[in-house]
Design an enzyme around this catalytic site. Structure first.
Site, PDB file in Angstrom:
ATOM      1  N   GLU A 180     -13.913  -0.522   6.766  1.00 48.77           N
ATOM      2  CA  GLU A 180     -13.902   0.747   6.044  1.00 48.77           C
ATOM      3  C   GLU A 180     -15.227   0.848   5.284  1.00 48.77           C
ATOM      4  OE1 GLU A 180     -10.135   2.017   4.210  1.00 48.77           O
ATOM      5  OE2 GLU A 180     -11.264   2.382   2.367  1.00 48.77           O
ATOM      6  N   ARG A 231       1.515   6.584  -6.937  1.00 54.07           N
ATOM      7  CA  ARG A 231       0.389   7.483  -7.235  1.00 54.07           C
ATOM      8  C   ARG A 231       0.821   8.936  -7.069  1.00 54.07           C
ATOM      9  NH1 ARG A 231      -5.014   6.924  -3.707  1.00 54.07           N
ATOM     10  NH2 ARG A 231      -3.425   7.022  -2.068  1.00 54.07           N
ATOM     11  N   TYR A 269       0.834  -1.216   0.000  1.00 59.79           N
ATOM     12  CA  TYR A 269       0.000   0.000   0.000  1.00 59.79           C
ATOM     13  C   TYR A 269       0.866   1.263   0.000  1.00 59.79           C
ATOM     14  CZ  TYR A 269      -2.956   3.821   1.417  1.00 59.79           C
ATOM     15  OH  TYR A 269      -3.575   5.040   1.473  1.00 59.79           O
TER      16      TYR A 269
HETATM   17  C1  3EB Z   1      -7.475   6.474   5.476  1.00 58.48           C
HETATM   18  O1  3EB Z   1      -8.377   7.237   5.824  1.00 58.48           O
HETATM   19  C2  3EB Z   1      -7.900   5.055   5.214  1.00 58.48           C
HETATM   20  O2  3EB Z   1      -5.120   5.674  -0.431  1.00 58.48           O
HETATM   21  O3  3EB Z   1      -6.740   6.173  -1.810  1.00 58.48           O
HETATM   22  C3  3EB Z   1      -9.155   5.447   2.475  1.00 58.48           C
HETATM   23  C4  3EB Z   1      -9.541   5.935   1.238  1.00 58.48           C
HETATM   24  C5  3EB Z   1      -7.839   5.073   2.686  1.00 58.48           C
HETATM   25  C6  3EB Z   1      -8.630   6.061   0.203  1.00 58.48           C
HETATM   26  C7  3EB Z   1      -6.324   5.847  -0.681  1.00 58.48           C
HETATM   27  C8  3EB Z   1      -6.927   5.187   1.636  1.00 58.48           C
HETATM   28  C9  3EB Z   1      -7.307   5.690   0.413  1.00 58.48           C
HETATM   29  O4  3EB Z   1      -6.292   6.833   5.365  1.00 58.48           O
HETATM   30  C10 3EB Z   1      -7.383   4.495   3.978  1.00 58.48           C
END
Ligand code: 3EB
Length: 345
Positions: A335, A159, A152
């Site tokens: 989530e 990205r 990740y």
């Molecule tokens: C967070 O709030 C949880 O990397 O695009 C949520 C939504 C999260 C999108 C992304 C990551 C992403 O950090 C993880």
């Protein structure tokens, strides 16, 4: 593949009233009257029919169900075509650009992400829809690798590099979800873009993700917590993947019940923030005409989470997809993301 004949893109007929409609069903439904498929997320292990342009297999499976289809229907013509490795669905108000490439190991995932996003952003640039509204990212083994080597975090670096190369600043980052599949799947990214402006929204309880401190990786995750786009007769409200994070810290490690409550608290806050910019009451953001996805790491938590989410939503439990998936921080158990359509005028 069912590519339609080229059409004159300078002359898209305007959509009918309530341009967009989103449905969630266990089977792939027939198109509602006067509607065309813009995008269908397929959750499940079945190989989807190749006769459905717009269909994307996410690699994510529902809990206690074989298949779920979240379909985005458009009340006007949709042109489906392929350019390079990308698939494009384009209509008068939106373009959806989908890329699916072979998975890569954590050590190669930064480059894989950078290449994929570079082509994805270039392809969006070839449509009539310059404003990116939302990304959905799905890939396997999201928590594989330690610390900054984790897949990740490598994704986040790739990205950020692609955004930087294209001059996409933090002020205009779209809403997003980044979720790990339990089984092996292609690296899948779906972009929703529009000719209409995207207004992003942050959560006052949370540090903006693009401002996360170094502890969570060398490059911050580039997304906004939520946002909205107004098309002629509707507003589309989008809530990014939302978890039990306060400030920048994960809360209640190991306690799914408290994480569930905290996640719903964040959804409540985001609904209020969206209501401030959108034409809707905070209470209505997750009520009717909305779809939500609940990603659950451990399927054993399903019963509890479902009860909790249904109590929170009150209204229409049939529009919630419960999915088994891995969340990008390994201590997070659940989530939730969501979309809602609001009629204007
Ligand atoms: C967070 O709030 C949880 O990397 O695009 C949520 C939504 C999260 C999108 C992304 C990551 C992403 O950090 C993880």
């Amino acid at each position: 593949m069912g590519n339609s004949a080229p059409i004159d893109r300078s002359a898209f007929p305007a959509a009918t009233r309530d341009s967009l409609q989103i449905t969630l069903t266990a089977g792939l439904p027939a198109a509602p009257p006067d509607r065309n498929l813009l995008l269908a997320f397929h959750f499940g292990n079945r190989v989807p029919g190749s006769d459905s342009p717009g269909m994307v297999n996410t690699g994510i499976d529902p809990i206690l169900q074989d298949d779920l289809y979240e379909c985005w229907w458009y009340g006007g013509p949709v042109d489906h075509r392929e350019v390079g490795n990308a698939r494009i669905a384009e209509c008068d108000d939106f373009a959806v650009v989908t890329m699916q490439v072979a998975d890569a190991a954590p050590g190669g995932f930064r480059a894989a992400t950078r290449y994929l996003y570079a082509e994805l952003l270039d392809t969006v640039g070839q449509t009539r829809h310059p404003n990116i509204v939302r990304f959905w990212n799905y890939f396997s083994n999201i928590n594989l690798g330690e610390e900054d080597d984790e897949k990740y975090r490598q994704f986040s670096i790739g990205r950020a590099e692609a955004f930087e190369a294209r001059g996409l600043t933090d002020e205009v980052v779209p809403a997003a979800t980044a979720i790990g599949s339990v089984r092996d799947c292609d690296f899948t990214v779906i972009a929703l873009a529009s000719k209409h402006a995207f207004h992003n929204v942050e959560n006052p309880r949370q540090v903006s993700a693009y401002r996360y401190p170094r502890d969570y990786g060398p490059r911050s995750p580039k997304f906004s917590r939520a946002g909205c786009v107004s098309i002629d007769d509707q507003q589309l409200l989008l809530i990014s993947g939302t978890a039990a994070i306060i400030g920048h810290e994960s809360m209640h490690a190991g306690n799914v019940k408290l994480q569930c409550e905290e996640t719903l608290n964040n959804l409540r806050k985001l609904s209020e923030a969206l209501a401030d910019v959108g034409d809707v009451d905070a209470d209505a953001v997750l009520d009717t005409d909305s779809v939500a996805r609940v990603y659950i790491r451990n399927p054993a938590d399903f019963d509890y989470v479902k009860t909790c989410v249904e109590a929170f939503l009150g209204g229409r439990p049939d529009t919630v997809a419960y999915l088994n998936a891995h969340i990008c921080r390994r201590e997070l158990q659940i989530e939730i993301d969501a979309a809602k359509l609001v009629r204007q005028g």
